[in-house]
Design an enzyme around this catalytic site. Structure first.
Site, mmCIF file in Angstrom:
data_model
loop_
_atom_site.group_PDB
_atom_site.id
_atom_site.type_symbol
_atom_site.label_atom_id
_atom_site.label_comp_id
_atom_site.label_asym_id
_atom_site.label_seq_id
_atom_site.Cartn_x
_atom_site.Cartn_y
_atom_site.Cartn_z
ATOM 1 N N GLU A 1 0.213 -0.534 0.289
ATOM 2 C CA GLU A 1 -0.393 -0.310 0.341
ATOM 3 C C GLU A 1 0.539 1.330 0.272
ATOM 4 O OE1 GLU A 1 -0.008 2.139 3.096
ATOM 5 O OE2 GLU A 1 1.072 0.995 3.614
ATOM 6 N N THR B 1 2.497 -3.179 3.531
ATOM 7 C CA THR B 1 1.948 -2.237 4.328
ATOM 8 C C THR B 1 3.621 -1.219 3.871
ATOM 9 O OG1 THR B 1 3.732 -2.459 6.986
ATOM 10 C CG2 THR B 1 1.008 -3.049 6.804
ATOM 11 N N ASP B 2 3.423 -0.192 3.973
ATOM 12 C CA ASP B 2 5.223 0.493 3.505
ATOM 13 C C ASP B 2 5.544 0.669 5.264
ATOM 14 O OD1 ASP B 2 7.007 1.296 2.310
ATOM 15 O OD2 ASP B 2 5.839 2.595 1.089
ATOM 16 N N TRP B 3 6.785 0.565 5.079
ATOM 17 C CA TRP B 3 7.581 0.851 6.278
ATOM 18 C C TRP B 3 6.893 1.666 7.641
ATOM 19 C CZ3 TRP B 3 12.787 -0.613 6.396
ATOM 20 C CH2 TRP B 3 13.609 0.018 7.900
ATOM 21 N N GLU C 1 3.967 1.879 8.405
ATOM 22 C CA GLU C 1 3.058 2.374 8.243
ATOM 23 C C GLU C 1 1.853 2.630 8.857
ATOM 24 O OE1 GLU C 1 2.808 5.182 6.362
ATOM 25 O OE2 GLU C 1 1.184 5.473 4.919
#
Ligand SMILES: *[C@@H]1O[C@H](CO)[C@@H](O)[C@H](O)[C@H]1NC(C)=O
Ligand SMILES: *[C@@H]1O[C@H](CO)[C@@H](O)[C@H](O)[C@H]1NC(C)=O
Ligand SMILES: *[C@@H]1O[C@H](CO)[C@@H](O)[C@H](O)[C@H]1NC(C)=O
Ligand SMILES: *[C@@H]1O[C@H](CO)[C@@H](O)[C@H](O)[C@H]1NC(C)=O
Ligand SMILES: *[C@@H]1O[C@H](CO)[C@@H](O)[C@H](O)[C@H]1NC(C)=O
Ligand SMILES: *[C@@H]1O[C@H](CO)[C@@H](O)[C@H](O)[C@H]1NC(C)=O
Length: 815
Positions: A321, A354-356, A358
């Site tokens: 995402e 998820t991204d980092w 997030e």
């Protein structure tokens, strides 16, 4: 720092959490900040200095591989044994499978993998996934050879396989342009370059080779391809994508996914691809990374969704995402974006990560949740997210276990995600062969791969101006080469290259240890002699170097080649306030134009289309090399000297003014489109002629595509590759302003001198359908101009009548 004023309005606790979040984010790429997440196990006093990894290997010159470009079925099926496996796991073990921890959390104060820290995460928190390279997180080496990288991943794997449920871990890495974090892994040009080739085969090869070199390091999952549309050109991530056009991006997306994955359920030299970042990341309103985006949902479906749909259709096993907020709503917490749109409408059935950090960022940065637990609860309830890239602490694991135990989240919700994760581990062969394949390491950096990277650069570099035949250079010309980018491997690489933000100026080119070559090295290879080179100006544009000597040398030369461009950056570190290149770089061109009065060719090495002031007038020739990567030096030299004929075309609109930062080829046709150079533009050294252009019909009806046929002839004097591009422009559309142009088809033809080729490009009425504000995909009848290469001299038009029932709905989205 840019968020600092918010602190005045926030509660103190939020402000503090906020500061921590920024530190975490920065540590994603910093070489000196280590494990400063609030729950890190260690605080080290070590400076963070890293060593060169001196493992040597002689890569084989060539190797054979299994070439699969068909779609591998799945990730749509969950096997019975996987369902049984899920049923045997405890709540804690399920949550652990859904958690991903960054490698810096298991690097000790000596820069080496610390096994007791690995055991901590795997025993206590049952973590099932790790990510990133220790080279970005104060590991021992600044860039890890396949051998030393695999040593880290295999050790973690060994610990996982003897602990708790004994499940293999899956390791993820940003192998976005080749295995850019594996030393010697062939670094490819950035996504913009790939798109500029208008040659999907090169996107396939970049994916395939990235996969192999990634897998050689014991890594199974690549966070690529990057599929955002580069709309706002201020954006620091412009270079990572396949440009601004939905069709071009979709073609590259599909080829790239197939390259990464191949037959990934059987072929252990492939990895899982990850379509990212879903969705709407490419139009930050002020150009700063992660800034919120305003994109009406029907426009999102029209422009931003197609490259992602293409990746899903190509079988992408995973998705990530996007950071931040679209239309006021955090993507991470959005039922619409991540469940309704991604899963139900687009049919994505793979693993969503998820991204980092997030989930935590909802509380820490965006103020879209009260606290981290709250964010975790909402993310799991509203979305179909499967794995949290946590990445620095136990917040997600602790919160999720608590939420399940107190009934806020059902265990069935975990089962759904864990099944997808374990199925992927099975598909990638991790239950049978969890360790790195040493044989693959011998192919890392093979000449065959380096040539593939160079071919991408060769076909991407775009000639934007060439007056008075300044280019190609002749070996007998006395040429002065100047500018910092011409004697640098790292500026050609940009970010996501060795390190997150690229090698620093302090570290210099030494980190490549020969894996790459500069432009002046390339010139030496082409001409057989070291060229006369002077730096002349600092990359940051802060000062001249020996300018009087440079002027004197320029007066003495026949021609001058000036390299301009950008220092490397990634994400936040690349935020800029304006598109103009550093002033002193531009001044260099005007000083030489007025004082030396010699023909000037400018080479641009830049991650986004920076404004050039007077340079487009003052320079006689301009080449845009984008970020051609570590192996860009030779291709640039070959093009300068005519050994290779440029055939790249702009995959983005090149703005002339700041106000045009978000201009695109698909903007409404009634708005002025007067960029510096338009989308699809580019020149070659040969004279081409288009002839015998025909359309199979002058009406376009649903279900009956028409064909444009044309002959292209190369009148020389060089062999020429030519991307033939077919665009449409609808003359009106009731209630909805039509796009200036939409790319509908292209084919790159390769023509010897004197050779003609006839090609056919298809166009269907369905392609002219558009999403209206009621989220219905419809066609409005009207005359439509069909144009071949409208922005080059070969501009050829015909008008067809689009016949359709405007009430007919091809597709409907459920908001
Ligand atoms: C691999 O497949 C691609 C796509 O079909 C094809 O263009 C390419 O030539 C193939 N390469 C080899 C070595 O067979
Ligand atoms: C390894 O981690 C443990 C804590 O789990 C710590 O006590 C030890 O000092 C670490 N070793 C190094 C070299 O950092
Ligand atoms: C976190 O937010 C939840 C939901 O609003 C609330 O119930 C809980 O008390 C909060 N926890 C803390 C530590 O503030
Ligand atoms: C090019 O840069 C390197 C450092 O990376 C330096 O050692 C070398 O002298 C430079 N070459 C020229 C011709 O200035
Ligand atoms: C350019 O600026 C960056 C960021 O301020 C700095 O880290 C770098 O050292 C500078 N490079 C040179 C060559 O001055
Ligand atoms: C165009 O078509 C005509 C008639 O079929 C043919 O004679 C001519 O050779 C064609 N031109 C090219 C360049 O193919």
């Amino acid at each position: 720092m840019r968020f600092a004023p918010l602190v005045h309005y926030a509660e103190l606790s939020v402000a503090v959490a906020f500061g921590l979040a920024l530190a975490n984010t920065d540590s994603a790429g910093s070489l000196v900040v280590r494990n400063e997440g609030q729950n890190s196990l260690l605080t080290c006093s070590r400076s963070g200095a890293q060593e060169l990894d001196n493992v040597h290997w002689d890569p084989v010159e060539s190797y054979s591989y299994q070439n699969t470009s068909s779609v591998v079925p799945g990730p749509w099926v969950i096997d019975r044994d996987i369902i049984r496996m899920v049923g045997k796991l405890s709540i804690e073990e399920k949550v652990g499978q859904m958690s991903q921890i960054q490698v810096g959390q298991v690097i000790g104060c000596d820069g080496k993998l610390n096994e007791s820290m690995v055991e901590h995460w795997i025993n206590k928190w049952k973590v099932g996934s790790f990510l990133e390279t220790p080279g970005n997180h104060d590991g021992e080496f600044s860039w890890y050879s396949p051998e030393n990288f695999a040593d880290v991943t295999d050790t973690v794997q060994r610990i996982a396989l003897k602990t708790g449920p004994k499940l293999p871990i899956i390791w993820g890495l940003d192998s976005v342009r080749g295995a850019n974090y594996v030393k010697g892994g062939t670094i490819f040009p950035s996504g913009t370059s790939t798109a500029a080739t208008f040659n999907q085969q090169l996107a396939y090869e970049a994916g395939r080779i990235a996969a192999k070199d990634t897998r050689a390091a014991g890594v199974h999952w690549s966070f690529a391809p990057v599929l955002d549309l580069s709309v706002n050109k201020l954006w620091s991530r412009t270079y990572e994508n396949f440009g601004e056009d939905p069709y071009l991006s979709s073609q590259m997306s599909s080829a790239s996914v197939k390259g990464f994955q191949g037959d990934y359920k059987h072929d252990r030299s492939r990895v899982a691809a990850c379509l990212k970042h879903f969705i709407g990341y490419g139009y930050p309103f002020d150009g700063s990374d992660r800034a919120n985006r305003h994109i009406a949902t029907h426009e999102l479906l029209e422009y931003y969704v197609p490259p992602f749909q293409a990746a899903i259709d190509a079988g992408s096993a995973t998705a990530m995402e996007s950071y931040g907020v679209v239309n006021g709503e955090a993507v991470m917490l959005s039922h619409y974006y991540l469940t309704q749109l991604l899963r139900k409408q687009m049919g994505f059935a793979g693993l969503l990560v998820t991204d980092w950090a997030e989930i935590n960022s909802q509380a820490d940065i965006y103020a879209t949740a009260r606290n981290r637990t709250h964010a975790t609860q909402i993310a799991l309830q509203r979305t179909s997210v499967d794995m949290s890239m946590v990445a620095d602490d136990e917040s997600f694991m602790q919160a999720t276990v608590d939420l399940v135990k107190n009934g806020a989240i059902s265990e069935a919700r975990l089962d759904e995600s864990v099944a997808r994760i374990l199925q992927l581990k099975k598909d990638l062969g991790l239950f049978d062969s969890p360790f790195a394949d040493k044989a693959l390491a011998e192919t890392v950096g093979s000449l065959q791969d380096v040539e593939a990277a160079r071919d991408t650069a060769r076909e991407s570099i775009t000639l934007l101006k060439n007056d008075k035949g300044v280019l190609p250079l002749s070996k007998s010309d006395r040429v002065l080469f100047i500018g910092p980018t011409l004697n640098s491997t790292r500026y050609m690489g940009g970010g996501w290259n060795v390190h997150w933000t690229g090698p620093s100026d302090e570290e210099g080119d030494a980190v490549y240890q020969g894996f790459g070559d500069t432009v002046i090295k390339g010139v030496e290879q082409v001409t057989g002699a070291a060229p006369k080179y002077m730096k002349a100006v600092d990359i940051n544009g802060t000062g001249f170097v020996d300018i009087d000597k440079v002027i004197a040398a320029a007066k003495d030369a026949d021609k001058i080649v000036i390299g301009l461009g950008e220092n490397s950056y990634a994400e936040n570190s690349g935020n800029i306030d304006g598109l103009l290149l550093p002033q002193k770089q531009l001044d260099l061109v005007s000083i030489l134009a007025s004082k030396a009065k010699k023909p000037i060719a400018v080479v641009l090495i830049e991650g986004r289309p920076r404004r050039l002031g007077n340079v487009p007038k003052l320079a006689d020739a301009i080449l845009d090399a984008y970020l051609p990567g570590a192996y860009g030096g030779l291709p640039i030299a070959e093009i300068l000297y005519g050994k290779v004929n440029p055939s790249g075309r702009l995959p983005i609109t090149y703005p002339a003014t700041e106000a045009q930062a978000s201009s695109t080829i698909w903007q409404s046709s009634y708005v002025d489109y007067r960029p510096q150079w338009p989308f699809g533009f580019g020149l070659g050294y040969s004279k081409l002629k288009y002839s015998n252009v025909t359309l199979s019909s002058n009406t376009l009806k649903m279900g009956s595509p028409i064909t444009a046929k044309l002959t292209v002839t190369n009148h020389g004097p060089y062999p020429q590759k030519e991307p033939v591009q077919l665009y449409t422009h609808q003359h009106y559309r009731v209630g909805y302003a039509p796009d200036l142009y939409r790319l509908r088809a292209f084919e790159k033809v390769d023509l010897g001198v004197g050779e003609s080729k006839t090609i056919s490009l298809k166009l269907s009425a369905e392609e002219l359908a558009f999403w209206d504000r009621n989220l219905r995909k419809r066609v409005e009848p009207a005359p439509v101009t069909v144009a071949i290469n409208p922005f080059t001299q070969m501009d050829i038009h015909a008008v067809v009548e689009l016949e359709a029932d405007p009430e007919y709905v091809l597709d409907e989205a459920d908001y």
